[in-house]
Enzyme design. Structure first.
Site, short mmCIF file in Angstrom:
data_model
loop_
_atom_site.label_atom_id
_atom_site.label_comp_id
_atom_site.label_asym_id
_atom_site.label_seq_id
_atom_site.Cartn_x
_atom_site.Cartn_y
_atom_site.Cartn_z
CB CYS A 2 -0.96 0.07 1.18
SG CYS A 2 -2.11 -1.31 1.25
NE ARG A 27 4.77 1.75 0.07
CZ ARG A 27 5.82 1.53 0.84
NH1 ARG A 27 7.01 1.84 0.41
NH2 ARG A 27 5.68 1.02 2.04
CD1 TRP A 78 -0.27 -6.14 -3.46
CD2 TRP A 78 -0.71 -6.88 -1.41
NE1 TRP A 78 -0.06 -7.51 -3.45
CE2 TRP A 78 -0.32 -7.98 -2.21
CE3 TRP A 78 -1.04 -7.11 -0.08
CZ2 TRP A 78 -0.25 -9.29 -1.72
CZ3 TRP A 78 -0.98 -8.40 0.41
CH2 TRP A 78 -0.58 -9.48 -0.40
CG ASN A 104 1.12 0.22 4.45
OD1 ASN A 104 0.82 -0.95 4.27
ND2 ASN A 104 2.33 0.70 4.23
N GLY A 105 -1.03 -1.64 6.52
CA GLY A 105 -0.77 -2.57 7.63
C GLY A 105 -1.92 -3.53 7.79
CD GLU A 497 8.73 -11.18 -8.77
OE1 GLU A 497 9.82 -11.58 -9.23
OE2 GLU A 497 8.65 -10.31 -7.89
C1 AGP Z 1 11.57 -10.14 -6.13
O1 AGP Z 1 11.43 -10.04 -7.50
C2 AGP Z 1 10.33 -10.01 -5.37
N1 AGP Z 1 9.71 -8.77 -5.58
C3 AGP Z 1 10.39 -10.43 -3.92
O2 AGP Z 1 10.72 -11.78 -3.87
C4 AGP Z 1 11.33 -9.63 -2.98
O3 AGP Z 1 12.66 -9.94 -3.27
C5 AGP Z 1 10.98 -9.97 -1.52
O4 AGP Z 1 9.67 -9.58 -1.29
C6 AGP Z 1 11.91 -9.33 -0.53
O5 AGP Z 1 11.83 -7.94 -0.58
P1 AGP Z 1 12.96 -7.03 0.02
O6 AGP Z 1 14.20 -7.34 -0.72
O7 AGP Z 1 12.48 -5.64 -0.18
O8 AGP Z 1 13.10 -7.39 1.47
#
Ligand code: AGP
Length: 617
Positions: A2, A27, A78, A104-105, A497
């Site tokens: 979000c 986000r 989201w 957000n949360g 993804e």
């Molecule tokens: C990667 O393509 C993804 N968006 C996801 O796996 C991401 O790496 C994961 O959510 C961790 O996020 P961060 O690196 O911001 O902690």
């Protein structure tokens, strides 16, 4: 998860709110909405729950200019609670219409609070957890409490991490923001005509480069002529703004069709940036002044645990392999959501390193906090300056890749891998397990990497043809061994993804223990097999796939003369020392996923059901 943006100033707020939301849309793009205090002092809310088109549709809807007012809040969602539709979109108004909030949360006790509110006659309009906040704040404001105190009071009733912004008809000149825990940050800034706040610094840059990061347990009031911070008891807090290094232009797509293609193209620069000021190519040394551990502490480390989620976990796996092989410290990488709950044995000789692009991932932050409480040494390797993760560990190493917008992480991974390589050398040298000549040798190899990556980027056209073939598959298998295993896992993650094709990454040696049962013409296999000691074993694995009728794409070293005899398609990456091979095999894996997503008409920048920052469990 979000995105929040809020404005209090002298100009018409609605278009500025839309611009702010564009900057934080990465986000969450399930829905978008804004609330503005109009010229009559009433709250006007417009929202859209049209999935990826929400913000564009909202923008068209407000472009007529009938939503006039100089104070407002906005949100990109989201979805966690409730379907993606207009009712569940934020902001949410209280029943009396005196308050509107964007949140957000996750409110963990929202059912209990909702039941309580329903018993008092409140009729909920949405299925979200967030709406309880609107009514709790609305009740207090309607009974004469100030907006700030009402927001603090409501937040004291909820369980879970929260970032919230609120406006009220009772105080039409201000927006209140509050942060509890690590559910995404709130950054605040001001110029001569306005004050703004957002989930991410990038949204503030059109206004100012001097920002204040709200800490957990802090509240802020913004108004056209200022910003004031408070603690939860209502005492005023004084904090100087810091100058951000983030750059608005750098976070635009430029001439690229997608952020993902732009960020892949930036990988040579990202690796270069990760070396700047750390690798001394003239003298062949590595220095990491950010590491504040004493030599005694470094020498006492008997175990390294790297931790992260998704791509960051795969990066950590690469880190474990280089730290163990170069610095000779037993090293593993573990998923943060597992590490935080399994009661691991940690002590002052354990170094726990959190890997994170955003610095906001809930599980990763919890894992590093667990390490801190257990008395372990802690480090964070991250991209986003100013994020919560920069404030939680003994040391923080920035990867300096430059802001990554695309949900699918690419340049952060490769720059983080470089940072980990530097860390491995630094630790090895401090512990006396590698000598100056070996360091020199590694540094001179590292110097070649940006140009090796540039060469690998030239593979774009041939990969496009392969992507057209992969489109027809519903299942893909990615294989690797050693330091190529995390690359295989990452290749599979990228494909899932953004192309939405089921893809599994596996250690190639694991095939005979189950995976072979799935081999056949219905599944293509992508193999990471550059020239190294494990190459002969990879050849055998490829033959096994072929023997069962599977199509094989092999990513191999440029001068490989054998591969064509066993694989169907070959992607040749530049020859390089084994230490650098994972960097160059990663590039075609990312491009393959990107090209396959395009061939299937998916938007790689907005993968379904995903968000760039995952601030809830
Ligand atoms: C990667 O393509 C993804 N968006 C996801 O796996 C991401 O790496 C994961 O959510 C961790 O996020 P961060 O690196 O911001 O902690």
């Amino acid at each position: 998860m979000c995105g929040i943006f809020a404005y209090a100033g002298t100009e018409n707020a609605a278009p500025l709110l839309i611009d702010g939301l564009r900057a934080v849309e990465y986000r969450g793009y399930d829905s978008a909405g804004i609330s503005v205090i109009d010229s009559s002092g009433a709250i006007k809310t417009i929202k859209r729950g049209d999935h990826k088109a929400s913000l564009e549709n909202l923008s068209s809807e407000v472009s007529g200019g009938e939503l006039a007012g100089v104070v407002g809040i906005g949100h990109t969602r989201w979805a966690t609670h409730g379907l993606v539709n207009q009712q569940n979109s934020h902001p949410h108004e209280s029943i009396s219409g005196v308050v509107s909030i964007a949140h957000n949360g996750i409110i963990e006790n929202f059912i209990e609070l909702k039941d309580e509110l329903v018993d008092t006659g409140v009729q909920f309009k949405s299925e979200t957890d967030s709406e309880v906040l609107a009514h709790l704040v609305g009740h207090s404001v309607a009974s004469g409490t100030s907006l700030r105190e009402a927001v603090i009071g409501a937040s004291s009733r909820i369980k879970g991490n929260t970032a919230v912004v609120a406006v009220s008809t009772a105080e039409p000149d201000i927006v209140v923001g509050l942060r509890i825990g690590n559910a995404g940050g709130i950054v605040v800034g001001k110029n001569d005509h306005a004050a703004v706040m957002a989930s991410d610094t990038i949204a503030l840059l059109p206004y100012t480069s001097e920002v204040i990061y709200l800490e957990p347990g802090e509240v802020v009031e913004i108004r056209k002529d200022g910003v004031q911070l408070f603690d939860l008891e209502g005492s005023s807090i004084s904090r100087d703004a810091v100058v951000t290094v983030q750059n608005f232009e750098a976070a635009q797509k430029g001439n690229h069709p997608h952020f993902m293609s732009k960020e892949i193209a930036e990988e040579p620069d990202a690796v270069q940036a990760a070396m700047r000021g750390r690798a001394d190519f003239a003298n062949g040394t590595i220095s990491l002044p950010e590491i504040s551990l004493t030599l005694d502490q470094i020498r006492s480390i008997d175990r390294v645990i790297l931790t992260g989620m998704g791509t960051s976990m795969h990066t950590g796996m690469f880190g474990a392999s280089v730290i163990e092989s170069i610095a000779r410290i037993p090293s593993v990488c573990e998923n943060s959501s597992e590490l935080r709950y399994r009661n691991p044995v940690l002590n002052s000789k354990t170094l726990v390193i959190a890997m994170t692009q955003s610095g906001e991932t809930a599980d990763t932050l919890a894992a590093i906090e667990y390490a801190r409480q257990a008395g372990a040494l802690q480090g964070v390797i991250l991209e986003m300056e100013g994020s919560q993760a920069t404030r939680v560990a003994d040391f923080t190493l920035g990867v300096k890749a430059g802001q990554e917008i695309c949900v699918a992480s690419t340049k952060t991974m490769i720059a983080s891998m470089m940072t980990l390589l530097e860390l491995a050398v630094f630790l090895g040298q401090a512990r006396g397990v590698i000598d100056a000549n070996r360091v020199k040798e590694i540094v001179s190899q590292m110097a070649e990497l940006p140009s090796l990556i540039s060469t690998a980027l030239d593979l774009n056209d041939e990969i496009t043809a392969l992507a057209d073939r992969l489109c027809k598959y519903e299942d893909l298998l990615y294989l690797g061994r050693g330091a190529q295993l995390p690359m295989a896992l990452e290749g599979a993650l990228k494909m899932k993804e953004i192309a939405y094709i089921h893809a599994e990454g596996n250690p190639a040696g694991e095939m005979k223990h189950g995976m072979n049962a799935l081999l056949g013409p219905g599944m293509a296999t992508i193999v990471c097999a550059p020239q190294n000691d494990l190459y002969p074993k990879m050849l055998s694995n490829i033959s096994e796939v072929k023997a069962r009728g599977g199509e094989v794409i092999a990513i191999v070293s440029e001068n490989d003369e054998t591969i064509e005899r066993v694989a169907d398609h070959v992607i040749r990456v530049p020859e390089c020392p084994e230490l650098l091979q994972p960097f160059v095999t990663l590039i075609p894996l990312q491009i393959l996923a990107y090209r396959t997503a395009l061939a299937l008409d998916r938007d790689p920048d907005k993968p379904r059901n995903l968000a760039k920052t995952v601030t809830v469990e």
